[in-house]
Design a protein around this motif. Sequence first.
Motif, PDB file in Angstrom:
ATOM      1  N   HIS A  76       4.209   4.526  -3.523  1.00 11.36           N
ATOM      2  CA  HIS A  76       3.041   4.095  -4.294  1.00 11.36           C
ATOM      3  C   HIS A  76       2.543   5.186  -5.224  1.00 11.36           C
ATOM      4  CE1 HIS A  76       1.385   0.595  -1.590  1.00 11.36           C
ATOM      5  NE2 HIS A  76       2.600   0.375  -2.023  1.00 11.36           N
ATOM      6  N   MET A  87      -3.832   1.245  -5.964  1.00  7.30           N
ATOM      7  CA  MET A  87      -2.468   1.630  -5.638  1.00  7.30           C
ATOM      8  C   MET A  87      -1.512   0.670  -6.313  1.00  7.30           C
ATOM      9  SD  MET A  87      -2.562   2.621  -1.664  1.00  7.30           S
ATOM     10  CE  MET A  87      -2.970   1.022  -1.028  1.00  7.30           C
ATOM     11  N   HIS A 109       2.115   8.552  -3.083  1.00  3.12           N
ATOM     12  CA  HIS A 109       2.242   8.639  -1.625  1.00  3.12           C
ATOM     13  C   HIS A 109       3.265   7.633  -1.127  1.00  3.12           C
ATOM     14  CE1 HIS A 109      -0.879   5.648  -2.588  1.00  3.12           C
ATOM     15  NE2 HIS A 109      -0.431   4.967  -1.543  1.00  3.12           N
ATOM     16  N   MET A 111       3.651   4.592   1.370  1.00  2.00           N
ATOM     17  CA  MET A 111       2.787   3.660   2.082  1.00  2.00           C
ATOM     18  C   MET A 111       3.560   3.161   3.287  1.00  2.00           C
ATOM     19  SD  MET A 111      -0.284   2.604   0.980  1.00  2.00           S
ATOM     20  CE  MET A 111      -0.925   3.298   2.471  1.00  2.00           C
TER      21      MET A 111
HETATM   22 CU   LIG Z   1      -0.445   2.932  -1.090  1.00  2.00          CU
END
Ligand SMILES: [Cu+2]
Length: 149
Positions: A76, A87, A109, A111
């Motif tokens: 993400h 996101m 990041h 997820m």
């Molecule tokens: Cu995320």
Amino acid sequence: MKRRLARLSSAVVMATLLAMASQSAIAGKLQIDDPWTPEAPPGRMMAGFMTLTNHGDVSIELVDAQSPLFERVEIHTMIMDDGVMRMRRLEQLTIEPGQSVALEPGGKHLMLMRPRESLAEGDEIPITLIDSNEDRHELISTVRPRATR
Ligand SMILES: [Cu+2]
């Protein structure tokens, strides 16, 4: 004469650089530093943060990720949409040769979605990053309290 010397020494420098470059091509690996996951309430999705460094001489394109502890893992990024951070899934995350990409709070990041068990501080999450060559890069992300790194 002076110019010829200069040319000679730049040839030496070039040869050295080439030798170094082929060495890192052999290492050719994705370095993964400090993978961690903030604690989350049971059953909630979690995030994976880390720093990715490409020591090779071609770009690495991460296209997928998996973990046995989660039903689904996505890559993400955060985008600003009408003044609100949201996101968004990335189809691929590219790390150029010699570059580092940080996955960090408020930014890109992993997820970690639909946990198969509840995880607490100190637990270790095996994660596999998969690149566009179908090479697999394994890491272990440690669960840490939300407030610290
Ligand atoms: Cu995320």
